[in-house]
Design a protein around this motif. Structure first.
Motif, PDB file in Angstrom:
ATOM      1  N   CYS A   1      -6.780   6.858 -36.495  1.00  0.00           N
ATOM      2  CA  CYS A   1      -5.660   7.246 -35.627  1.00  0.00           C
ATOM      3  C   CYS A   1      -6.109   7.374 -34.171  1.00  0.00           C
ATOM      4  CB  CYS A   1      -5.025   8.540 -36.112  1.00  0.00           C
ATOM      5  SG  CYS A   1      -4.199   8.356 -37.704  1.00  0.00           S
ATOM      6  N   GLU A   2      -7.283   7.956 -33.959  1.00  0.00           N
ATOM      7  CA  GLU A   2      -7.813   8.078 -32.602  1.00  0.00           C
ATOM      8  C   GLU A   2      -8.082   6.712 -31.985  1.00  0.00           C
ATOM      9  OE1 GLU A   2     -11.350  10.465 -32.761  1.00  0.00           O
ATOM     10  OE2 GLU A   2     -10.253  12.295 -33.258  1.00  0.00           O
TER      11      GLU A   2
ATOM     12  N   GLU B   1     -10.014  11.986 -45.064  1.00  0.00           N
ATOM     13  CA  GLU B   1      -9.560  12.743 -43.889  1.00  0.00           C
ATOM     14  C   GLU B   1     -10.238  12.223 -42.622  1.00  0.00           C
ATOM     15  OE1 GLU B   1     -10.499  16.792 -44.886  1.00  0.00           O
ATOM     16  OE2 GLU B   1      -8.746  17.019 -46.185  1.00  0.00           O
ATOM     17  N   GLU B   2     -11.553  12.012 -42.699  1.00  0.00           N
ATOM     18  CA  GLU B   2     -12.302  11.564 -41.518  1.00  0.00           C
ATOM     19  C   GLU B   2     -11.976  10.123 -41.141  1.00  0.00           C
ATOM     20  OE1 GLU B   2     -14.229  13.372 -39.379  1.00  0.00           O
ATOM     21  OE2 GLU B   2     -13.377  15.025 -40.529  1.00  0.00           O
TER      22      GLU B   2
ATOM     23  N   THR C   1      -9.205   8.566 -41.742  1.00  0.00           N
ATOM     24  CA  THR C   1      -7.851   8.596 -41.184  1.00  0.00           C
ATOM     25  C   THR C   1      -7.864   9.130 -39.761  1.00  0.00           C
ATOM     26  OG1 THR C   1      -6.874   8.879 -43.382  1.00  0.00           O
ATOM     27  CG2 THR C   1      -5.515   9.523 -41.498  1.00  0.00           C
ATOM     28  N   ARG C   2      -8.593  10.199 -39.520  1.00  0.00           N
ATOM     29  CA  ARG C   2      -8.658  10.788 -38.176  1.00  0.00           C
ATOM     30  C   ARG C   2      -9.196   9.788 -37.157  1.00  0.00           C
ATOM     31  NH1 ARG C   2     -12.451  12.643 -35.128  1.00  0.00           N
ATOM     32  NH2 ARG C   2     -14.052  12.599 -36.758  1.00  0.00           N
TER      33      ARG C   2
ATOM     34  N   THR D   1      -0.235   6.820 -36.494  1.00  0.00           N
ATOM     35  CA  THR D   1      -0.039   8.113 -37.132  1.00  0.00           C
ATOM     36  C   THR D   1      -0.784   8.141 -38.467  1.00  0.00           C
ATOM     37  OG1 THR D   1       1.937   7.390 -38.309  1.00  0.00           O
ATOM     38  CG2 THR D   1       2.249   8.341 -36.096  1.00  0.00           C
ATOM     39  N   PRO D   2      -1.150   9.319 -38.940  1.00  0.00           N
ATOM     40  CA  PRO D   2      -1.835   9.400 -40.233  1.00  0.00           C
ATOM     41  C   PRO D   2      -1.043   8.769 -41.381  1.00  0.00           C
ATOM     42  CG  PRO D   2      -2.083  11.468 -39.070  1.00  0.00           C
ATOM     43  CD  PRO D   2      -1.110  10.633 -38.271  1.00  0.00           C
TER      44      PRO D   2
END
Length: 62
Positions: free
Chosen positions: A29-30, A22-23, A25-26, A35-36
């Motif tokens: 993307c940033e 999750e981290e 991927t976040r 996109t995820p």
């Protein structure tokens, strides 16, 4: 599409891996503006007996 191949010692829980992906991927993307759904992460669990550093198996390290 960014793809990450991550090798780590076995023993992490599914929850730890879930939080990790999750981290990653976040932040991806940033940073990259994607996109995820464009981020792939492949985790390979490795036994300590199959990984060596400096000529010594991790299974033998104390």
């Amino acid at each position: 599409m960014p793809t990450f191949h991550v090798e780590m010692f076995e023993g992490r829980t599914v929850e730890q891996k879930r939080k990790f992906v999750e981290e990653v991927t976040r932040v991806t993307c940033e940073t990259l503006g994607c996109t995820p759904s464009a981020v792939d992460i492949i985790i390979t669990d490795v036994k300590r007996e199959n990984w060596a550093t400096g000529g010594e198996l991790w299974a033998d390290k104390k």
